[in-house]
Scaffold this motif. Structure first.
Motif, PDB file in Angstrom:
ATOM      1  N   ILE A  43      -1.203  15.086  16.329  1.00  0.00           N
ATOM      2  CA  ILE A  43      -0.836  15.511  15.063  1.00  0.00           C
ATOM      3  C   ILE A  43      -0.693  13.976  14.248  1.00  0.00           C
ATOM      4  CG2 ILE A  43       0.943  15.925  13.488  1.00  0.00           C
ATOM      5  CD1 ILE A  43       1.976  18.187  15.118  1.00  0.00           C
ATOM      6  N   VAL A  44      -1.492  14.058  13.430  1.00  0.00           N
ATOM      7  CA  VAL A  44      -1.460  12.823  12.616  1.00  0.00           C
ATOM      8  C   VAL A  44      -0.683  13.200  11.237  1.00  0.00           C
ATOM      9  CG1 VAL A  44      -2.776  10.792  11.433  1.00  0.00           C
ATOM     10  CG2 VAL A  44      -3.484  11.655  13.535  1.00  0.00           C
ATOM     11  N   THR A  45       0.447  12.634  10.958  1.00  0.00           N
ATOM     12  CA  THR A  45       1.049  12.882   9.721  1.00  0.00           C
ATOM     13  C   THR A  45       0.544  11.682   8.490  1.00  0.00           C
ATOM     14  OG1 THR A  45       2.867  11.388   9.864  1.00  0.00           O
ATOM     15  CG2 THR A  45       3.039  13.660  10.674  1.00  0.00           C
ATOM     16  N   GLY A  46       0.269  12.056   7.341  1.00  0.00           N
ATOM     17  CA  GLY A  46      -0.340  11.174   6.605  1.00  0.00           C
ATOM     18  C   GLY A  46      -1.789  10.970   6.807  1.00  0.00           C
ATOM     19  N   GLY A  47      -2.464  11.800   7.424  1.00  0.00           N
ATOM     20  CA  GLY A  47      -3.713  11.728   7.807  1.00  0.00           C
ATOM     21  C   GLY A  47      -4.717  11.851   6.521  1.00  0.00           C
ATOM     22  N   ALA A  48      -4.193  12.174   5.434  1.00  0.00           N
ATOM     23  CA  ALA A  48      -5.213  12.048   4.246  1.00  0.00           C
ATOM     24  C   ALA A  48      -5.014  10.719   3.465  1.00  0.00           C
ATOM     25  CB  ALA A  48      -4.829  13.359   3.260  1.00  0.00           C
ATOM     26  N   GLY A  49      -4.201   9.863   4.027  1.00  0.00           N
ATOM     27  CA  GLY A  49      -4.032   8.597   3.298  1.00  0.00           C
ATOM     28  C   GLY A  49      -4.938   7.600   3.812  1.00  0.00           C
ATOM     29  N   PHE A  50      -4.741   6.072   3.515  1.00  0.00           N
ATOM     30  CA  PHE A  50      -5.411   5.157   3.506  1.00  0.00           C
ATOM     31  C   PHE A  50      -5.805   4.878   5.389  1.00  0.00           C
ATOM     32  CE2 PHE A  50      -4.904   0.402   4.185  1.00  0.00           C
ATOM     33  CZ  PHE A  50      -6.296   0.206   4.464  1.00  0.00           C
ATOM     34  N   ILE A  51      -4.684   4.505   6.002  1.00  0.00           N
ATOM     35  CA  ILE A  51      -4.834   4.253   7.224  1.00  0.00           C
ATOM     36  C   ILE A  51      -4.717   5.644   8.173  1.00  0.00           C
ATOM     37  CG2 ILE A  51      -3.607   3.229   9.289  1.00  0.00           C
ATOM     38  CD1 ILE A  51      -1.993   1.604   7.054  1.00  0.00           C
ATOM     39  N   GLY A  52      -4.201   6.576   7.946  1.00  0.00           N
ATOM     40  CA  GLY A  52      -4.223   7.843   8.493  1.00  0.00           C
ATOM     41  C   GLY A  52      -5.679   8.535   8.749  1.00  0.00           C
ATOM     42  N   SER A  53      -6.328   8.450   7.646  1.00  0.00           N
ATOM     43  CA  SER A  53      -7.615   8.976   7.442  1.00  0.00           C
ATOM     44  C   SER A  53      -8.641   8.245   8.694  1.00  0.00           C
ATOM     45  CB  SER A  53      -8.259   9.123   6.239  1.00  0.00           C
ATOM     46  OG  SER A  53      -8.404   7.806   5.580  1.00  0.00           O
ATOM     47  N   HIS A  54      -8.502   6.924   8.657  1.00  0.00           N
ATOM     48  CA  HIS A  54      -9.260   6.253   9.586  1.00  0.00           C
ATOM     49  C   HIS A  54      -8.791   6.459  10.862  1.00  0.00           C
ATOM     50  CE1 HIS A  54     -11.588   3.578   6.676  1.00  0.00           C
ATOM     51  NE2 HIS A  54     -10.305   3.585   5.891  1.00  0.00           N
ATOM     52  N   LEU A  55      -7.701   6.764  11.109  1.00  0.00           N
ATOM     53  CA  LEU A  55      -7.285   7.017  12.583  1.00  0.00           C
ATOM     54  C   LEU A  55      -7.634   8.343  13.016  1.00  0.00           C
ATOM     55  CD1 LEU A  55      -5.717   6.659  14.864  1.00  0.00           C
ATOM     56  CD2 LEU A  55      -3.450   7.594  13.884  1.00  0.00           C
ATOM     57  N   VAL A  56      -7.659   9.396  12.130  1.00  0.00           N
ATOM     58  CA  VAL A  56      -8.191  10.746  12.241  1.00  0.00           C
ATOM     59  C   VAL A  56      -9.708  10.650  12.677  1.00  0.00           C
ATOM     60  CG1 VAL A  56      -8.611  12.952  11.316  1.00  0.00           C
ATOM     61  CG2 VAL A  56      -6.337  11.916  10.880  1.00  0.00           C
ATOM     62  N   ASP A  57     -10.508   9.848  11.720  1.00  0.00           N
ATOM     63  CA  ASP A  57     -11.945   9.695  12.169  1.00  0.00           C
ATOM     64  C   ASP A  57     -12.084   9.333  13.464  1.00  0.00           C
ATOM     65  OD1 ASP A  57     -12.558  10.500   9.524  1.00  0.00           O
ATOM     66  OD2 ASP A  57     -13.015   8.574   8.745  1.00  0.00           O
ATOM     67  N   ARG A  58     -11.286   8.164  14.040  1.00  0.00           N
ATOM     68  CA  ARG A  58     -11.496   7.567  15.249  1.00  0.00           C
ATOM     69  C   ARG A  58     -11.180   8.530  16.283  1.00  0.00           C
ATOM     70  NH1 ARG A  58     -11.046   2.002  17.205  1.00  0.00           N
ATOM     71  NH2 ARG A  58     -10.997   1.429  15.002  1.00  0.00           N
ATOM     72  N   LEU A  59     -10.114   9.419  16.264  1.00  0.00           N
ATOM     73  CA  LEU A  59      -9.799  10.422  17.260  1.00  0.00           C
ATOM     74  C   LEU A  59     -10.642  11.357  17.443  1.00  0.00           C
ATOM     75  CD1 LEU A  59      -6.080  10.563  16.247  1.00  0.00           C
ATOM     76  CD2 LEU A  59      -6.910   9.429  18.432  1.00  0.00           C
TER      77      LEU A  59
ATOM     78  N   GLY B 266       1.475  -5.635   9.524  1.00  0.00           N
ATOM     79  CA  GLY B 266       1.275  -6.368   8.808  1.00  0.00           C
ATOM     80  C   GLY B 266       0.721  -5.783   7.396  1.00  0.00           C
ATOM     81  N   ASN B 267       0.248  -6.634   6.187  1.00  0.00           N
ATOM     82  CA  ASN B 267      -0.425  -6.082   5.315  1.00  0.00           C
ATOM     83  C   ASN B 267      -1.535  -5.543   5.313  1.00  0.00           C
ATOM     84  OD1 ASN B 267       2.106  -7.213   4.174  1.00  0.00           O
ATOM     85  ND2 ASN B 267       1.263  -6.653   2.217  1.00  0.00           N
ATOM     86  N   VAL B 268      -2.185  -4.325   5.425  1.00  0.00           N
ATOM     87  CA  VAL B 268      -3.407  -3.694   5.868  1.00  0.00           C
ATOM     88  C   VAL B 268      -4.085  -3.701   4.589  1.00  0.00           C
ATOM     89  CG1 VAL B 268      -4.270  -1.752   7.089  1.00  0.00           C
ATOM     90  CG2 VAL B 268      -1.917  -2.377   7.528  1.00  0.00           C
ATOM     91  N   PHE B 269      -5.517  -3.858   4.781  1.00  0.00           N
ATOM     92  CA  PHE B 269      -6.379  -3.710   3.601  1.00  0.00           C
ATOM     93  C   PHE B 269      -7.647  -3.127   4.291  1.00  0.00           C
ATOM     94  CE2 PHE B 269      -9.874  -6.975   4.125  1.00  0.00           C
ATOM     95  CZ  PHE B 269      -9.057  -7.738   4.924  1.00  0.00           C
ATOM     96  N   GLY B 270      -8.459  -2.517   3.292  1.00  0.00           N
ATOM     97  CA  GLY B 270      -9.821  -2.002   3.745  1.00  0.00           C
ATOM     98  C   GLY B 270     -10.232  -0.799   2.951  1.00  0.00           C
ATOM     99  N   PRO B 271     -11.296   0.017   3.104  1.00  0.00           N
ATOM    100  CA  PRO B 271     -11.969   0.818   2.449  1.00  0.00           C
ATOM    101  C   PRO B 271     -10.852   2.052   2.297  1.00  0.00           C
ATOM    102  CG  PRO B 271     -13.538   0.119   3.787  1.00  0.00           C
ATOM    103  CD  PRO B 271     -12.162  -0.610   4.224  1.00  0.00           C
ATOM    104  N   ARG B 272     -10.652   2.802   1.393  1.00  0.00           N
ATOM    105  CA  ARG B 272      -9.881   3.918   1.074  1.00  0.00           C
ATOM    106  C   ARG B 272      -8.410   3.584   0.534  1.00  0.00           C
ATOM    107  NH1 ARG B 272     -11.202   7.603   6.280  1.00  0.00           N
ATOM    108  NH2 ARG B 272     -13.583   7.868   5.931  1.00  0.00           N
ATOM    109  N   GLN B 273      -8.046   2.309   0.531  1.00  0.00           N
ATOM    110  CA  GLN B 273      -6.789   2.100   0.048  1.00  0.00           C
ATOM    111  C   GLN B 273      -6.882   2.007  -1.453  1.00  0.00           C
ATOM    112  OE1 GLN B 273      -5.188  -2.093   1.051  1.00  0.00           O
ATOM    113  NE2 GLN B 273      -3.291  -1.068   1.104  1.00  0.00           N
ATOM    114  N   SER B 274      -5.914   2.816  -1.955  1.00  0.00           N
ATOM    115  CA  SER B 274      -5.701   2.936  -3.381  1.00  0.00           C
ATOM    116  C   SER B 274      -5.324   1.642  -4.061  1.00  0.00           C
ATOM    117  CB  SER B 274      -4.644   4.043  -3.819  1.00  0.00           C
ATOM    118  OG  SER B 274      -4.443   4.032  -5.074  1.00  0.00           O
ATOM    119  N   PRO B 275      -6.266   1.536  -5.207  1.00  0.00           N
ATOM    120  CA  PRO B 275      -6.158   0.429  -5.933  1.00  0.00           C
ATOM    121  C   PRO B 275      -5.077   0.737  -7.186  1.00  0.00           C
ATOM    122  CG  PRO B 275      -8.192   1.284  -6.507  1.00  0.00           C
ATOM    123  CD  PRO B 275      -7.734   2.212  -5.617  1.00  0.00           C
ATOM    124  N   LYS B 276      -4.648   2.012  -7.159  1.00  0.00           N
ATOM    125  CA  LYS B 276      -3.791   2.312  -8.135  1.00  0.00           C
ATOM    126  C   LYS B 276      -2.234   2.140  -8.104  1.00  0.00           C
ATOM    127  CE  LYS B 276      -7.194   5.806  -9.626  1.00  0.00           C
ATOM    128  NZ  LYS B 276      -7.935   6.849  -8.702  1.00  0.00           N
TER     129      LYS B 276
END
Ligand SMILES: NC(=O)c1ccc[n+]([C@@H]2O[C@H](COP(=O)([O-])OP(=O)(O)OC[C@H]3O[C@@H](n4cnc5c(N)ncnc54)[C@H](O)[C@@H]3O)[C@@H](O)[C@H]2O)c1
Length: 310
Positions: free
Chosen positions: A4-20, A170-180
């Motif tokens: 189970i990945v909570t927050g799997g539609a978010g920035f970090i979570g969605s990358h984790l889901v892809d990897r799994l 730490g402070n994570v950055f990368g694709p899918r992080q919201s600039p809003k």
């Protein structure tokens, strides 16, 4: 394996889901889409739109799915918001976490991997890089809610033998992080520069953070699945301090932007300078960051240029 990945539609979570999913595992995402996006969720993952504060929903999903691992990333992530809404912050970040821990205990989850925050659980350190043994004196409700969640994980390990790994990111950055939002200075500055607008720096640009590219963070989640790793807290960063102005200059170089930033008053309650000592993660998780800031910035800019943000 089932996750189970909570927050799997978010920035970090969605990358984790892809990897799994890429590794051939099954994934169930729980996300209320408050900041996450449905389109970020891998098409091969199951998806429940729901709130982690909803204990009955968590229990129902858990009892039906019975995951081997829980990756808990859903959270109220905005440090500034937590000052104005400490109760909402605690409801999501503490009660939501406790709902999940309780179900994980009842259904014998092999391990919980928790997205904690290295930038806020220590408060303002008097030396850097800060090791995990440094006193925890958070200076924001958000930092406190992450710390309390970790304490519950530790309690459940002692009471019931429920295994966990808490990754103090730490402070994570990368694709899918919201600039809003208010977080994600790389995405915020990059988008402004690409639009030809002048980014705003709060303070004089000397505040520092330990920035880390999202792929390296996902490596640390995967490394945490190893059964031999002791249940504990691990700093996950690059072990280096980078100032806001250095971030600005690096982005400006890659984007080809030449304007100076607008400087504004520093925001109270934010840590001034921090970097994380990552030797414990290197030793126990056999993990280390591989992406330089510049490499990460190039990948981020490439992504923003391709996507709707530009
Ligand atoms: N981005 C960072 O630099 C950073 C640093 C340290 C820790 N973290 C932690 O990593 C995790 C992921 O952060 P992110 O940067 O990907 O943020 P994000 O906002 O992109 O992801 C959070 C996800 O959780 C979901 N969510 C929020 N509240 C929820 C709720 N009540 N119920 C269900 N889903 C909910 C959101 O819709 C979103 O998809 C968070 O726990 C955050 O505190 C992030």
């Amino acid at each position: 394996m089932k996750h189970i990945v909570t927050g799997g539609a978010g920035f970090i979570g969605s990358h984790l889901v892809d990897r799994l999913i890429d590794a051939g595992d099954e994934v169930m995402v729980i996300d209320n889409l408050s900041t996450g996006k449905r389109e970020f969720v891998n098409a091969k993952a199951k998806f429940i739109e729901g709130d982690i504060v909803d204990k009955d929903m968590i229990e129902r999903v858990y009892s039906e799915y019975k995951p081997d691992y829980l990756h808990h990333l859903a959270a109220q992530i905005d440090v500034r918001y937590s000052f104005d809404h400490p109760i909402i912050d605690a409801q999501v970040n503490i009660i939501g976490t406790l709902n999940l821990i309780e179900s994980a205990r009842r259904y014998s989850t092999r391990r919980i991997i928790f997205a904690s925050s290295g930038g806020t659980v220590y408060g303002e350190p008097d030396r850097n890089p800060v090791p995990e043994s440094y006193p925890n004196i958070p200076v924001s409700p958000y930092g406190m809610s992450k710390l309390v969640s970790e304490k519950y994980l530790d309690l459940y390990k002692r009471l019931y033998g429920l295994n966990y790994v808490s990754l103090r990111l730490g402070n994570v950055f990368g694709p899918r992080q919201s600039p809003k939002g208010e977080c994600g200075v790389f995405s915020i500055f990059a988008l402004k520069m690409l639009k030809g607008e002048r980014p705003k720096i709060y303070g004089d640009g000397t505040a520092t953070r330990d920035y880390i590219f999202v792929d390296d963070v996902i490596d640390s989640f995967i490394a945490s699945l190893d059964e031999n790793i002791p249940s504990d807290y691990y700093n996950i960063g690059r072990g280096e301090e980078t100032s806001t102005k250095e971030v600005y200059d690096l982005l400006a170089k890659v984007v080809g932007y030449s304007e100076e930033p607008i400087y504004s008053d520093p925001r109270p309650g934010e840590v001034y300078q921090i970097s994380l000592d990552i030797s414990k993660a290197k030793e126990n998780l056999k993990w280390e960051p591989k992406t330089s800031l510049e490499e990460g910035v190039r990948k981020l800019i490439e992504y923003i240029k391709e996507k709707e943000f530009y």
